[in-house]
Motif scaffolding. Sequence first.
Motif, PDB file in Angstrom:
ATOM      1  N   LEU A 250      -5.860   7.292   6.786  1.00 19.77           N
ATOM      2  CA  LEU A 250      -6.588   6.064   7.113  1.00 19.77           C
ATOM      3  C   LEU A 250      -6.248   5.604   8.527  1.00 19.77           C
ATOM      4  CD1 LEU A 250      -8.390   3.696   6.154  1.00 19.77           C
ATOM      5  CD2 LEU A 250      -6.292   2.568   5.366  1.00 19.77           C
ATOM      6  N   SER A 251      -4.973   5.680   8.877  1.00 18.50           N
ATOM      7  CA  SER A 251      -4.530   5.289  10.218  1.00 18.50           C
ATOM      8  C   SER A 251      -5.147   6.181  11.293  1.00 18.50           C
ATOM      9  CB  SER A 251      -2.999   5.352  10.296  1.00 18.50           C
ATOM     10  OG  SER A 251      -2.549   5.047  11.601  1.00 18.50           O
ATOM     11  N   ILE A 253      -8.016   7.706  11.130  1.00 20.05           N
ATOM     12  CA  ILE A 253      -9.432   7.334  11.250  1.00 20.05           C
ATOM     13  C   ILE A 253      -9.583   6.056  12.074  1.00 20.05           C
ATOM     14  CG2 ILE A 253     -11.479   6.607   9.962  1.00 20.05           C
ATOM     15  CD1 ILE A 253     -10.487   8.339   7.631  1.00 20.05           C
ATOM     16  N   GLN A 254      -8.707   5.091  11.829  1.00 18.42           N
ATOM     17  CA  GLN A 254      -8.812   3.803  12.513  1.00 18.42           C
ATOM     18  C   GLN A 254      -8.387   3.887  13.980  1.00 18.42           C
ATOM     19  OE1 GLN A 254      -6.292   1.578   9.829  1.00 18.42           O
ATOM     20  NE2 GLN A 254      -8.048   0.707   8.749  1.00 18.42           N
ATOM     21  N   GLU A 255      -7.282   4.571  14.245  1.00 19.84           N
ATOM     22  CA  GLU A 255      -6.712   4.594  15.592  1.00 19.84           C
ATOM     23  C   GLU A 255      -7.192   5.781  16.419  1.00 19.84           C
ATOM     24  OE1 GLU A 255      -5.073   2.009  16.439  1.00 19.84           O
ATOM     25  OE2 GLU A 255      -4.949   1.176  14.407  1.00 19.84           O
ATOM     26  N   LYS A 256      -7.784   6.790  15.756  1.00 21.96           N
ATOM     27  CA  LYS A 256      -8.233   8.021  16.426  1.00 21.96           C
ATOM     28  C   LYS A 256      -7.090   8.697  17.190  1.00 21.96           C
ATOM     29  CE  LYS A 256     -13.054   6.596  16.857  1.00 21.96           C
ATOM     30  NZ  LYS A 256     -13.463   7.434  15.712  1.00 21.96           N
ATOM     31  N   ASP A 293      -9.658   1.528   0.571  1.00 21.32           N
ATOM     32  CA  ASP A 293      -9.956   1.386   2.002  1.00 21.32           C
ATOM     33  C   ASP A 293     -10.260   2.742   2.646  1.00 21.32           C
ATOM     34  OD1 ASP A 293      -7.341   2.218   1.658  1.00 21.32           O
ATOM     35  OD2 ASP A 293      -6.436   0.626   2.858  1.00 21.32           O
ATOM     36  N   LEU A 294      -9.574   3.793   2.212  1.00 22.86           N
ATOM     37  CA  LEU A 294      -9.869   5.135   2.729  1.00 22.86           C
ATOM     38  C   LEU A 294     -11.241   5.600   2.256  1.00 22.86           C
ATOM     39  CD1 LEU A 294      -9.089   7.746   4.188  1.00 22.86           C
ATOM     40  CD2 LEU A 294      -7.886   8.468   2.117  1.00 22.86           C
ATOM     41  N   ARG A 297     -13.851   4.216   4.432  1.00 19.12           N
ATOM     42  CA  ARG A 297     -13.832   4.820   5.778  1.00 19.12           C
ATOM     43  C   ARG A 297     -14.488   6.206   5.768  1.00 19.12           C
ATOM     44  NH1 ARG A 297     -12.864   1.847  10.426  1.00 19.12           N
ATOM     45  NH2 ARG A 297     -11.288   0.262   9.992  1.00 19.12           N
TER      46      ARG A 297
END
Length: 446
Positions: A250-251, A253-256, A293-294, A297
């Motif tokens: 998840l991190s 995906i969010q932070e790239k 949440d994942l 996403r």
Amino acid sequence: MSAILVVDDEPNIRKVLKGLLNKNGYTGVIEAEDGKQALEMADENNVELVISDINMPNMNGLELFEKVKDRDFPFIILTAYGTVETAVNAVKNGVYDFISKPFDEAELINTVKKALSEKKERENEPVFTDEIFEIYFDSKNPGVQRIKDSLSKAAKTKANILITGETGTGKGLLACVVHSSGPGKTAPFIKVNCSAIPENLIESELFGYKKGAFTGAAMDKPGKFELADKGTIFLDEIGELPYELQAKLLSVIQEKEITRLGDIKTVKVDVRIIAATNMEIKKALEEKNFREDLYYRLNVVEFELPALRDRAGDIIKFAEYFNKKYADEYGLKPKKFDENALELLKRHQWKGNIRELENVMQKILVMEDECIITRAAVEKYVSPGYSGAGKKKGVFFEEGWDERAKKEVQLIKDALEKTRNNKTKAAKELGISRRTLLYRIKEYGI
């Protein structure tokens, strides 16, 4: 018997590799001193995996890979410190993985296990071609039509995609179609089977590691996300990803960006994620086995693939495609099916979906002598009670059929003995193609 082919111009390296593989239960190991000899051995043996050095005389490891990359076995390269960049580029171009020299036993065996496990998983998985694409989407099934209508929209963006459906419905095929239809089609397409990687190794597999991060980490190694940079990563069986690691994904995906195991630096990655699962994802969310949440996403676009039994009008088209494909591949004449046989194909439940149908068509082509296939012949492979009773090492002897099979096994053994295990010569001796011989050797466990 299937074999692991070890290729290196240093006899001691070959000896050590063979010893480690034998020690861990891989007894069918054959050796070659360069790419040229390896190519000859790959032609004459039922190779299931290649482990090759890069720098060798006559034909190097990368040249060998180019010669065999269309064959159905994983290719692992051995690399020294100075050739890591070359190895990374090779993986982006289709090499399965690389192992650094001096190699660690645990890394070697885990990579081999993973490669063979993934090979087994993808056996009989439909391979993306224009023809299979046309057959797959030429359907009146509402679910297939919905996917077809939104496929081009989804493919031309870099939005993440979640593909759901039973095993064998073509999730890997659809992922390949999406990647091949998008703007990044010339960029890497990296596949990861989350269920095939041991839980203690999956983090380093996805995100890489820094030298010294753990015992056996002899040099820095990029993970699958770095290898997929500017392209697509296909996370098959995403539902098998450990819950703790889902937070790290998840991190990403969010932070790239990713952080290699044992490192403090972050690395930016520009990757499209296509994830697939055969699990009931809504149930997994309710039971807290998959992060909500994942899920959101990943689920920017969701494709739910229908089971083959729900698209009965397409079954015969698939059967005809596989009939022709494998007849050409095995050097045989396509079979013809009478009306009762066709009706059975249409009514069968196909719990293994397209993958099961493909496998059945292969068996019928290779094992049935008659040109016209009857319902009784089909029932040997698709009847509700068929489970491979008496099956050992690939042998499937049916009631009333095993005598012919036993005679055939003996003929094959005699031909192999006469030709000193030369598969090409044995096939000529038997009057069949080499591919057909290799298939029968595998099915009979010879």
